[in-house]
Design a protein around this motif. Structure first.
Motif, mmCIF file in Angstrom:
data_model
loop_
_atom_site.group_PDB
_atom_site.id
_atom_site.type_symbol
_atom_site.label_atom_id
_atom_site.label_comp_id
_atom_site.label_asym_id
_atom_site.label_seq_id
_atom_site.Cartn_x
_atom_site.Cartn_y
_atom_site.Cartn_z
ATOM 1 N N GLY A 19 26.904 31.295 4.232
ATOM 2 C CA GLY A 19 27.410 30.688 3.000
ATOM 3 C C GLY A 19 27.885 31.727 2.003
ATOM 4 O O GLY A 19 28.754 31.476 1.178
ATOM 5 N N TRP A 53 32.655 21.918 5.541
ATOM 6 C CA TRP A 53 32.532 22.710 6.773
ATOM 7 C C TRP A 53 32.653 21.784 7.976
ATOM 8 O O TRP A 53 32.056 20.710 7.997
ATOM 9 C CB TRP A 53 31.156 23.374 6.864
ATOM 10 C CG TRP A 53 30.839 24.420 5.859
ATOM 11 C CD1 TRP A 53 31.360 24.541 4.613
ATOM 12 C CD2 TRP A 53 29.894 25.496 6.013
ATOM 13 N NE1 TRP A 53 30.807 25.624 3.984
ATOM 14 C CE2 TRP A 53 29.901 26.225 4.814
ATOM 15 C CE3 TRP A 53 29.041 25.897 7.047
ATOM 16 C CZ2 TRP A 53 29.086 27.345 4.623
ATOM 17 C CZ3 TRP A 53 28.235 27.002 6.839
ATOM 18 C CH2 TRP A 53 28.261 27.722 5.651
ATOM 19 N N ASN A 108 20.973 21.613 3.376
ATOM 20 C CA ASN A 108 21.337 20.685 2.299
ATOM 21 C C ASN A 108 20.076 20.057 1.721
ATOM 22 O O ASN A 108 19.329 19.394 2.452
ATOM 23 C CB ASN A 108 22.242 19.554 2.814
ATOM 24 C CG ASN A 108 23.660 19.992 3.128
ATOM 25 O OD1 ASN A 108 24.425 19.230 3.677
ATOM 26 N ND2 ASN A 108 24.021 21.227 2.797
ATOM 27 N N SER A 166 26.228 26.211 -5.014
ATOM 28 C CA SER A 166 26.932 25.678 -3.844
ATOM 29 C C SER A 166 26.460 26.366 -2.571
ATOM 30 O O SER A 166 25.303 26.819 -2.505
ATOM 31 C CB SER A 166 28.442 25.772 -4.064
ATOM 32 O OG SER A 166 28.817 27.119 -4.267
ATOM 33 N N ASN A 167 27.328 26.420 -1.564
ATOM 34 C CA ASN A 167 26.902 26.952 -0.259
ATOM 35 C C ASN A 167 26.145 28.277 -0.304
ATOM 36 O O ASN A 167 25.211 28.462 0.473
ATOM 37 C CB ASN A 167 28.116 27.097 0.663
ATOM 38 C CG ASN A 167 28.433 25.789 1.364
ATOM 39 O OD1 ASN A 167 27.537 25.021 1.697
ATOM 40 N ND2 ASN A 167 29.716 25.517 1.564
ATOM 41 N N TYR A 191 21.910 24.278 -0.413
ATOM 42 C CA TYR A 191 22.869 23.641 -1.314
ATOM 43 C C TYR A 191 22.155 22.439 -1.920
ATOM 44 O O TYR A 191 21.923 21.453 -1.234
ATOM 45 C CB TYR A 191 24.077 23.177 -0.515
ATOM 46 C CG TYR A 191 25.259 22.769 -1.347
ATOM 47 C CD1 TYR A 191 25.124 21.929 -2.450
ATOM 48 C CD2 TYR A 191 26.530 23.233 -1.045
ATOM 49 C CE1 TYR A 191 26.205 21.577 -3.215
ATOM 50 C CE2 TYR A 191 27.630 22.871 -1.807
ATOM 51 C CZ TYR A 191 27.459 22.052 -2.883
ATOM 52 O OH TYR A 191 28.542 21.697 -3.646
#
Lengths: 336, 336
Positions: free
Chosen positions: A19, A67, A186, A221-222, A266
């Motif tokens: 990421g 992704w 996630n 984020s990622n 994330y």
């Protein structure tokens, strides 16, 4: 105390995380695409571009794709996330999300329906309509891309590149969630929440912008909480030392989640902010009011290194002079 | 006289063209994505969504992706077209293109660089900056998607669904071009032109909107001139009879181009408009001033059939009651 945690393992895990490393090619792209335009107040390096509309108003424009790994693993969640990350982009800028367009390429109707169902669920929950787009019904791949329009007063915009020495770093994350079954990186804190809860969380950023309570910010984020902070510091040309133990976290041992995985996740709702000392308490209170854990985790300094600290030991994660994350600025350009 | 042309062959070629048939799944998508929102003045079925910003101003938002076939055949041209079709979308609405974001997924650096070079070329030529986006540097496919923001006064917007009985159908196309070497269905009239020429062509639509000289309009896209008119009539719930011989065309025999291929081509600059009789001459003059051939090609009627006429013979291309092109309205929804 954080179980199984050392500054070295966390620094390495963050540094080598896909990421983070995937962000490196951004700099080359930006240099190719650069066009000078007086009404473009900010563009690359920000979560959304900022375009002057008139003396008072700014328009925000962002785009994000999902992704392919996630698209294959769970098309519903991919569709949901395509909307979520775009809403985050506008919120991170202190703006109000207005409308989205999507471009969907699918190999089959089942995937099309699942991705669409995911987008519709998130669009309805966050109250941001999808107003158009494009469908490729017969491609050899499955891709969903979404772009979003937002609005803000010019003086309400939160940028990434405006962190100042002495500012406190505040991490705000909704800890009430779950590891998403389709993606272990996630942290889903959103799908199970009523619309009014997630909309209130998004609105906090708009209020913080309006009241000038933060100096800079990004959505996590990622790259995760530390990687995202690295990106903020990179464009601000600053450094920071942060305390790993101060990073808001759920009960990791109950979840069986190593700390170095948590910091790379994330979050469904998470922001990294820099805040003047006198505003830290108020900022954290605003997030607490909407069910998010927010805490000061370190301080911005004039160096260009991001260092993590734990039990008296410090390890450098990024030397932003030597190894930028996005590498936008390596040839002296500025974003605005 | 048009060589090798019969109403039957043209009608069939248009009806069965992939650029037309691929539009059929749009209706299902739209029904799934539909969210009611008072500030969304128009959404699906239009080239760009129209969002009320305040009493005077509208914001336009559109997105378009490029067929994977083109991406494989010529990544530079795919990047160029990704920008071009988005600029067309805003122009078609009578708006001014302001800024774009792109989402690029690539398998390798060569493709990334070629697509980017194409986007940059078009962005610089049309004067519309790319202000952000997202890059997937390591996908198993090559995809470029672009979204665009435009602005317009509320009263200047040109819609697709406002054609009226008795209006003249006007086709405006820049004939000074070439069959693009990478795609025999692309009429490239743009890459060889100076920036001021293509920008003036785009501005004509903005002026026509401001002066209310057209009743409805669309840019001529993948379905070609007749297919695009079919989409306009479908959302307007009207029909038309058009004369094939009146459709502006280059010297087809010199190009070795059959007429039924010409009418399915995506022109680098082309619009299909409906215009009150008394404004036809003025509208055509505006296009002529910027080097585009524009001519009345037929008349809008109250039926819901699109019919082509040639040498006294008529053939129906679409029965829009029975077989809509986008099929948005088959269950009684309206777009705005």
């Amino acid at each position: 105390m954080v179980k199984d945690c050392s500054t070295d393992t966390v620094a390495q895990a963050v540094r080598e995380y896909e990421g983070v490393t995937r962000k490196r090619v951004i700099g080359d792209m930006v240099r190719s695409l650069w066009v000078d335009s007086p009404d473009i107040i900010a563009s690359f390096g920000e979560d959304a571009a900022v375009i002057r509309h008139n003396a008072e108003d700014a328009l925000l424009l962002a785009a994000d794709g999902i992704w392919s790994k996630l698209m294959e693993a769970d098309p519903f969640w991919a569709g949901y996330c395509a909307v979520l990350v775009n809403v985050h982009d506008i919120a991170a800028m202190g703006g109000r999300p207005v409308a989205m367009v999507d471009i969907l390429s699918v190999t089959n109707n089942l995937t099309r329906d699942e991705v669409t169902r995911g987008m519709v669920a998130a669009s309805a929950q966050f109250g941001v309509p999808i107003v158009g787009g494009h469908l490729h019904p017969d491609t050899p791949y499955n891709v969903v891309d979404v772009a979003i329009l937002g609005t803000a007063r010019m003086d309400q915009v939160i940028f990434s590149d405006t962190a100042e020495e002495g500012d406190q770093v505040v991490a705000a994350i909704d800890l009430d969630g779950r590891i998403h079954p389709s993606c272990c990186f996630n942290w889903d804190s959103v799908t199970m929440k009523p619309a009014e809860v997630v909309r209130a969380q998004i609105r906090v950023m708009e209020d913080l912008g309006k009241e000038r309570l933060v100096t800079a910010g990004k959505d996590i984020s990622n790259p995760g909480v530390i990687g995202t902070l690295g990106m903020l510091l990179e464009v601000s040309e600053k450094g920071a030392v942060i305390d790993l133990e101060a990073i808001p976290r759920p009960d990791l041992s109950a979840l069986g989640l190593p700390f170095e995985q948590w910091v790379r996740m994330y979050p469904g709702m998470g922001f990294i902010l820099t805040v003047k000392k006198e505003n830290v308490e108020e900022v954290c209170r605003r997030f607490a009011d909407v069910g998010m854990a927010a805490a000061p985790i370190g301080e911005v300094n004039g160096g260009r290194k991001l260092t993590v600290r734990y039990l008296g030991r410090e390890t450098q994660v990024f030397d932003l002079d030597q190894n930028g994350i996005m590498r936008i600025f390596t040839e002296g350009e500025v974003c605005r």
